[in-house]
Design a protein around this motif. Sequence first.
Motif, mmCIF file in Angstrom:
data_model
loop_
_atom_site.group_PDB
_atom_site.id
_atom_site.type_symbol
_atom_site.label_atom_id
_atom_site.label_comp_id
_atom_site.label_asym_id
_atom_site.label_seq_id
_atom_site.Cartn_x
_atom_site.Cartn_y
_atom_site.Cartn_z
ATOM 1 N N LEU A 364 0.926 -1.178 -0.179
ATOM 2 C CA LEU A 364 0.210 -0.045 0.050
ATOM 3 C C LEU A 364 0.964 1.137 0.258
ATOM 4 C CD1 LEU A 364 -2.625 1.745 0.374
ATOM 5 C CD2 LEU A 364 -2.409 1.248 2.651
ATOM 6 N N ALA A 365 1.982 1.353 0.669
ATOM 7 C CA ALA A 365 2.854 2.482 0.922
ATOM 8 C C ALA A 365 3.292 2.737 -0.405
ATOM 9 C CB ALA A 365 3.659 2.381 1.972
ATOM 10 N N GLY A 366 3.912 1.688 -1.185
ATOM 11 C CA GLY A 366 4.666 1.733 -2.398
ATOM 12 C C GLY A 366 3.481 2.193 -3.408
ATOM 13 N N PHE A 367 2.303 1.862 -3.498
ATOM 14 C CA PHE A 367 1.477 2.120 -4.287
ATOM 15 C C PHE A 367 0.731 3.463 -4.380
ATOM 16 C CE2 PHE A 367 -2.942 1.746 -6.506
ATOM 17 C CZ PHE A 367 -2.598 1.328 -7.628
ATOM 18 N N MET A 368 0.917 3.802 -3.036
ATOM 19 C CA MET A 368 0.483 5.240 -2.685
ATOM 20 C C MET A 368 1.158 6.343 -3.397
ATOM 21 S SD MET A 368 -0.676 5.288 1.376
ATOM 22 C CE MET A 368 -1.051 7.067 1.210
ATOM 23 N N VAL A 369 2.402 5.995 -3.667
ATOM 24 C CA VAL A 369 3.466 6.969 -3.958
ATOM 25 C C VAL A 369 3.343 6.704 -5.666
ATOM 26 C CG1 VAL A 369 5.837 7.367 -4.646
ATOM 27 C CG2 VAL A 369 5.387 6.907 -2.091
ATOM 28 N N MET A 370 3.286 5.539 -6.133
ATOM 29 C CA MET A 370 3.216 5.194 -7.518
ATOM 30 C C MET A 370 2.041 5.737 -8.203
ATOM 31 S SD MET A 370 1.972 3.206 -10.264
ATOM 32 C CE MET A 370 1.290 1.788 -9.893
ATOM 33 N N GLY A 371 0.752 5.690 -7.381
ATOM 34 C CA GLY A 371 -0.651 6.099 -7.716
ATOM 35 C C GLY A 371 -0.608 7.582 -7.782
ATOM 36 N N ALA A 372 -0.100 8.267 -6.801
ATOM 37 C CA ALA A 372 0.216 9.695 -6.730
ATOM 38 C C ALA A 372 0.963 10.316 -7.962
ATOM 39 C CB ALA A 372 0.690 10.303 -5.378
ATOM 40 N N THR A 373 2.240 9.441 -8.218
ATOM 41 C CA THR A 373 2.999 10.215 -9.512
ATOM 42 C C THR A 373 2.102 9.795 -10.654
ATOM 43 O OG1 THR A 373 4.081 7.938 -9.374
ATOM 44 C CG2 THR A 373 5.016 9.699 -8.063
ATOM 45 N N GLY A 374 1.498 8.588 -10.756
ATOM 46 C CA GLY A 374 0.483 8.197 -11.888
ATOM 47 C C GLY A 374 -0.606 9.424 -12.437
ATOM 48 N N ILE A 375 -1.268 9.594 -11.302
ATOM 49 C CA ILE A 375 -2.169 10.812 -11.588
ATOM 50 C C ILE A 375 -1.544 12.103 -11.779
ATOM 51 C CG2 ILE A 375 -4.132 12.044 -10.208
ATOM 52 C CD1 ILE A 375 -4.654 9.342 -8.585
ATOM 53 N N ASN A 376 -0.642 12.291 -11.089
ATOM 54 C CA ASN A 376 0.155 13.499 -11.601
ATOM 55 C C ASN A 376 0.544 13.780 -12.694
ATOM 56 O OD1 ASN A 376 2.301 16.068 -10.844
ATOM 57 N ND2 ASN A 376 3.151 14.560 -11.888
ATOM 58 N N ASP A 377 1.036 12.463 -13.581
ATOM 59 C CA ASP A 377 1.652 12.548 -14.777
ATOM 60 C C ASP A 377 0.367 12.651 -15.758
ATOM 61 O OD1 ASP A 377 3.756 12.305 -13.750
ATOM 62 O OD2 ASP A 377 4.578 10.563 -14.787
ATOM 63 N N MET A 378 -0.561 11.911 -15.410
ATOM 64 C CA MET A 378 -1.962 11.939 -16.437
ATOM 65 C C MET A 378 -2.417 13.399 -16.475
ATOM 66 S SD MET A 378 -3.767 8.066 -15.958
ATOM 67 C CE MET A 378 -3.500 7.967 -14.301
ATOM 68 N N LEU A 379 -2.779 13.827 -15.427
ATOM 69 C CA LEU A 379 -3.251 15.343 -15.438
ATOM 70 C C LEU A 379 -2.398 16.475 -16.155
ATOM 71 C CD1 LEU A 379 -4.642 15.495 -11.649
ATOM 72 C CD2 LEU A 379 -5.915 15.232 -13.991
ATOM 73 N N TYR A 380 -1.025 16.139 -15.725
ATOM 74 C CA TYR A 380 -0.070 17.075 -16.584
ATOM 75 C C TYR A 380 -0.135 16.825 -18.107
ATOM 76 C CZ TYR A 380 4.471 19.140 -17.766
ATOM 77 O OH TYR A 380 5.498 19.863 -18.269
ATOM 78 N N ASP A 381 -0.322 15.463 -18.562
ATOM 79 C CA ASP A 381 -0.176 15.328 -19.841
ATOM 80 C C ASP A 381 -1.624 15.847 -20.448
ATOM 81 O OD1 ASP A 381 0.942 13.761 -22.081
ATOM 82 O OD2 ASP A 381 -0.692 12.406 -22.031
ATOM 83 N N LEU A 382 -2.673 15.919 -19.540
ATOM 84 C CA LEU A 382 -4.026 16.511 -19.960
ATOM 85 C C LEU A 382 -3.736 18.101 -20.176
ATOM 86 C CD1 LEU A 382 -6.340 14.050 -18.684
ATOM 87 C CD2 LEU A 382 -5.680 14.179 -20.937
ATOM 88 N N GLN A 383 -2.777 18.645 -19.643
ATOM 89 C CA GLN A 383 -2.653 20.261 -19.718
ATOM 90 C C GLN A 383 -3.333 20.693 -18.628
ATOM 91 O OE1 GLN A 383 0.158 21.956 -21.381
ATOM 92 N NE2 GLN A 383 0.691 19.562 -21.762
#
Length: 658
Positions: A364-383
């Motif tokens: 869970l701890a590792g996936f929280m970091v991965m999930g947060a960075t994944g959402i960050n990248d998708m929102l950034y890619d969508l401008q």
Amino acid sequence: MRYRIIPSILLLAVMAVLCLCSGCRVGKTAPPLARQGVIDLSTIDLQQAGPIRLDGVWEFYWKQLLAPADFKAGHLPVVSGYLTLPAAWNDTPPKTKKTEAAGYATFRLRILPGKTRQGLTLQLGELNSAYRLWVNGLLLGENGVVGKNAAEEIPAQGIRQIRLQSDGQPLELLLQVSNYHHRSGGVIAPIMLGASETLESAQQREWSLALLCIGSLLVMGFYHIGLFFIRKSDRAPLYFGVYSLLWAGSSLTSNATDWAVNLLVPHYPVALLNRFDLLCFVLSLPVGYNFFRTLYPDEFSRLLQQIILVLALLYTGLGLLLPTMVFTSIIPAFYLFAMVMILYCLAMLFRAMGSNREAASLILAGFMVMGATGINDMLYDLQMIQSVYLIHIGMFVFIFFQAIALSIRFSRSFHAVEQLSCELSGKNRDLEEEMAERTRLEREIVNISEEERRSISHQLHDGLCQLLTGVRLHFSSLRRQLSDADRQKPEVAEVSSLLEESVNHAYDLSRGLWPVEHDSNVLSPSLEELTRRLAESSGVVIEFNQQRGCRVCTNKGVTQLYRIAQEALTNAVKHARAGRIAVALQCQNRGELTLTVQDDGIGRDLAERTKGGLGMGIMQHRARLINAHLTVADAAGGGTLVSCTIPCDLETTEGCSP
């Protein structure tokens, strides 16, 4: 509770590292912004201040590919509008009418540097899909081939760093951009200006970090797949290995790592690589979900697993069939679904942790970091937000935590195996002792049986046989006293014959139970007597040969060896239909005693079809009792060969002695 706090502390530490890696610093002053196509950097020492983002309002010329000569003519081109960069021209149109993604345009910016002469570097990142750059009328940068339609354009991707010399005079940037291969057109990433060494060092650090993360993903991917092939019953390592490889492929070919693939492969088809990046991302969703469901099947839904798989296969098919621009245009919908799935997986991992599932808190701890960075990248890619790409760092953290979880899992497994091994060793010792005791009891039973045979044999020999012999002698005396006429009567002759047969039969029974000659010191006479009597009663030719290297045999197994020979001869006579049987006893090399019984009968296959079948089992059992090696094989030229070898214990004087 103490063990649940540890992942939270690690998570906070990782988030702090992420903030440092992403450059989350609070500046003392606001960075300068371009206004109406001009940015003033005259008050900034670019050598000391670090790279400056050339963000702000640029001049924008839609559907125009303008060159420096167009701005030196008598009449200047008409500005279509002003566009705030970085942004896609189809997301922030300069006019009320929305600009489409496919098209071409020219951007223009005037930079007012400081008065000092200095060497600078201009860094261009994500510009879709091809561009050309002039600085003060000189063509200094080009990526791909700019075109006015999809046929003319050749897309390219990659970071470009262009060195230029500033002498204090204004710098005019003229940038042509065309886009016919991506859903977002124009300048997506910020254009940076700064000291050459600073920008180049920063880029090298970015690529080094990216390659570290990608290399870790590759190593963990192949490592887990290897674990699966070692233990195929557990599919979790397989799913995680494939998941790591998919993210390694996506990170290597995506803008999140500034296209680190350029460091390895200088020339490649950009459209194909774009599809590869997106397809790796699409396929990672069902594979990652399968990994979680394999670990925690009670928390993760099977129906949702099937839905994710169908959706991923659908997008994979569309990615292979549709043009690149169309496929990239439908990816945002998959982004939305992926973000929902990240939140769902987080909720299920919290639930698994609450149920005290193995290693759930670490994953869970590792996936929280991965999930947060994944959402960050998708929102950034969508401008939708201004940020930096962090997914490769998030994946690195995730595999780090997963590796810890795997280590804990294996440690517990090894500990359990050690405990089971100790318990099994103890049970094996108990079983060996029980088997030894059972073997001892079997030997005792056999010895008692042999003693009973000896006792009955002696009683028959010394009792019944002697009585019958006395009766026969007494009858012979009486017969002599009868008259000649009475002696010739049939009844008298019949009684005499019956007495003779009874005496012989009693002696045969006595010898069969325990031959008089049968003794540990004289084994071969017993065997010789056995073969002689059996040959007389069966009519089969039985030969006996011996080669003894000792005069007295003290091997305790000779009694059982005699019984094995007795059983083998009986089988050969009754079942093998033999015409000749050869029995050999050899005691050579003062180390072992070997008995062989060979017949010329019908062989084992046909003999096994006859009635019976206990003889072989009895011989094997007797051989085990004396640690002998018994073999039954087809004899050369036909028939069956039975061989039994007993080891002689020379060190304890039990064996052969001269």
